[in-house]
Write an enzyme that holds these catalytic residues in place. Structure first.
Site, PDB file in Angstrom:
ATOM      1  N   ASP A  67       0.825  -1.306  -0.040  1.00  0.00           N
ATOM      2  CA  ASP A  67       0.052  -0.068  -0.118  1.00  0.00           C
ATOM      3  C   ASP A  67       0.988   1.273  -0.129  1.00  0.00           C
ATOM      4  O   ASP A  67       2.182   1.108   0.047  1.00  0.00           O
ATOM      5  CB  ASP A  67      -1.089  -0.086   1.344  1.00  0.00           C
ATOM      6  CG  ASP A  67      -0.344  -0.570   2.674  1.00  0.00           C
ATOM      7  OD1 ASP A  67       0.950  -0.378   2.569  1.00  0.00           O
ATOM      8  OD2 ASP A  67      -0.879  -0.622   3.377  1.00  0.00           O
ATOM      9  N   ASN A 136      -7.722  -2.858  14.127  1.00  0.00           N
ATOM     10  CA  ASN A 136      -8.986  -2.955  13.799  1.00  0.00           C
ATOM     11  C   ASN A 136      -9.020  -4.360  12.812  1.00  0.00           C
ATOM     12  O   ASN A 136     -10.244  -4.484  12.179  1.00  0.00           O
ATOM     13  CB  ASN A 136      -9.516  -1.817  13.099  1.00  0.00           C
ATOM     14  CG  ASN A 136      -8.956  -1.494  11.884  1.00  0.00           C
ATOM     15  OD1 ASN A 136      -7.675  -2.041  11.415  1.00  0.00           O
ATOM     16  ND2 ASN A 136      -9.374  -0.334  11.129  1.00  0.00           N
ATOM     17  N   HIS A 138      -7.246  -4.848  10.044  1.00  0.00           N
ATOM     18  CA  HIS A 138      -7.016  -4.476   8.644  1.00  0.00           C
ATOM     19  C   HIS A 138      -5.736  -5.157   8.067  1.00  0.00           C
ATOM     20  O   HIS A 138      -4.899  -5.355   9.201  1.00  0.00           O
ATOM     21  CB  HIS A 138      -6.954  -2.933   8.460  1.00  0.00           C
ATOM     22  CG  HIS A 138      -5.868  -2.226   8.861  1.00  0.00           C
ATOM     23  ND1 HIS A 138      -5.586  -0.808   8.983  1.00  0.00           N
ATOM     24  CD2 HIS A 138      -4.448  -2.689   8.861  1.00  0.00           C
ATOM     25  CE1 HIS A 138      -4.477  -0.393   9.277  1.00  0.00           C
ATOM     26  NE2 HIS A 138      -3.641  -1.409   9.382  1.00  0.00           N
ATOM     27  N   GLU A 143      -9.788  -1.745   5.354  1.00  0.00           N
ATOM     28  CA  GLU A 143     -10.364  -1.673   6.572  1.00  0.00           C
ATOM     29  C   GLU A 143     -11.760  -2.330   7.003  1.00  0.00           C
ATOM     30  O   GLU A 143     -12.050  -3.035   5.804  1.00  0.00           O
ATOM     31  CB  GLU A 143     -10.702  -0.074   6.734  1.00  0.00           C
ATOM     32  CG  GLU A 143      -9.592   0.948   6.500  1.00  0.00           C
ATOM     33  CD  GLU A 143      -8.698   1.115   7.607  1.00  0.00           C
ATOM     34  OE1 GLU A 143      -8.506   0.023   8.322  1.00  0.00           O
ATOM     35  OE2 GLU A 143      -8.055   2.097   7.728  1.00  0.00           O
TER      36      GLU A 143
HETATM   37  P1  PGA Z   1       2.301  -1.636  12.737  1.00  0.00           P
HETATM   38  O1  PGA Z   1       1.069  -1.465  11.704  1.00  0.00           O
HETATM   39  O2  PGA Z   1       3.160  -2.884  12.294  1.00  0.00           O
HETATM   40  O3  PGA Z   1       3.120  -0.219  12.737  1.00  0.00           O
HETATM   41  O4  PGA Z   1       1.702  -2.099  13.927  1.00  0.00           O
HETATM   42  C1  PGA Z   1       0.520  -2.682  11.245  1.00  0.00           C
HETATM   43  C2  PGA Z   1      -0.761  -2.379  10.279  1.00  0.00           C
HETATM   44  O5  PGA Z   1      -1.201  -1.413  10.730  1.00  0.00           O
HETATM   45  O6  PGA Z   1      -0.818  -3.077   9.337  1.00  0.00           O
END
Ligand code: PGA
Length: 240
Positions: A67, A136, A138, A143
């Site tokens: 992404d 959450n 994702h 999302e």
């Molecule tokens: P993080 O993010 O590795 O910074 O916890 C993970 C994500 O949001 O997919």
């Protein structure tokens, strides 16, 4: 789903690194799906060290990132292209032209998203996709309520995602509210998936994933339908 629980971040990173090293050694032209965020940094550090020690090479590797934020230039310190250069690409022998990150700047995102999807397909598809998870649930920037059939698309970021990612920006107002992400359908086409779980506020997400319920309100739950997933959980995440 193969679930491995480890004691800490370092152990999670080492386990993930060893899996990827093995895949790279048996297929030097590996198509590697990459993630950003705090979770995979330790894995990338271990891969860099392994490269420096001459164990592995990325010369023939193609990489596809999950992404990118909409609106950020590639030179922006918060862009995911920049993140990848700093945390992996500039330290290894991967060819720049073989590294793909969705563009965050486009006149026609529909066209760009379709082109990204086609690029992955034409390469033969991702062999190993590294994933993190949001609090959450994702995966990529898909999302809650994103269709399990979705392909690369533009998303409106969830309030919880914006809050979580604001730690990298001067203020929460600077966090882009949109991103381009591989879809859940795109991710599910990968031949193998390594999901790394570590960090604050992941406890609920871990419990929900391990409950086994499959629902679009919790995107990572789709991974129960994939035949080759390894989940590596840093047990310290249960404490936050
Ligand atoms: P993080 O993010 O590795 O910074 O916890 C993970 C994500 O949001 O997919």
């Amino acid at each position: 789903m193969n679930i491995i629980e480890v004691l800490n971040y370092e152990e999670m990173s080492t386990r993930a690194f060893k899996l990827i090293r093995e895949r790279l050694q048996s297929n030097p032209a590996l198509k590697l799906g990459l993630a950003t965020g705090s979770t995979p940094i330790g894995t990338y550090k271990a891969l860099i060290q392994s490269y420096e020690e001459g164990e592995i090479s990325f010369e023939k590797v193609l990489s596809f990132n999950l992404d990118e934020y909409v609106g950020l230039e590639v030179t922006d310190v918060n862009s995911y292209r920049y993140f990848m250069e700093e945390n992996l690409f500039k330290h290894i022998d991967i060819k720049k032209e073989n590294t793909f990150v969705p563009t965050g700047k486009a006149k026609d995102f529909v066209k760009e998203c379709a082109a990204y999807e086609e690029l992955i397909a034409k390469s033969g598809g991702v062999d190993v996709q590294i994933l993190g998870i949001g609090s959450n649930g994702h995966i990529g920037f898909n999302e809650p309520e994103t269709s399990f059939n979705s392909l690369t698309h533009v998303v409106d970021l969830d309030k919880r995602t914006i809050e979580a990612n604001s730690r990298f920006f001067h203020s929460i107002n600077e966090v882009p509210n949109q991103a381009v992400t591989m879809g859940i359908g795109t991710i599910m086409k990968s031949k193998e998936i390594i999901l790394l779980i570590s960090g604050d506020n992941k406890n609920e997400a871990i419990n929900q994933l391990l409950s086994g319920e499959i629902t679009e309100t919790f995107p990572a739950s789709v991974l129960h339908q994939h035949p080759n997933v390894t989940v590596i959980i840093n047990q310290e995440s249960y404490l936050t």
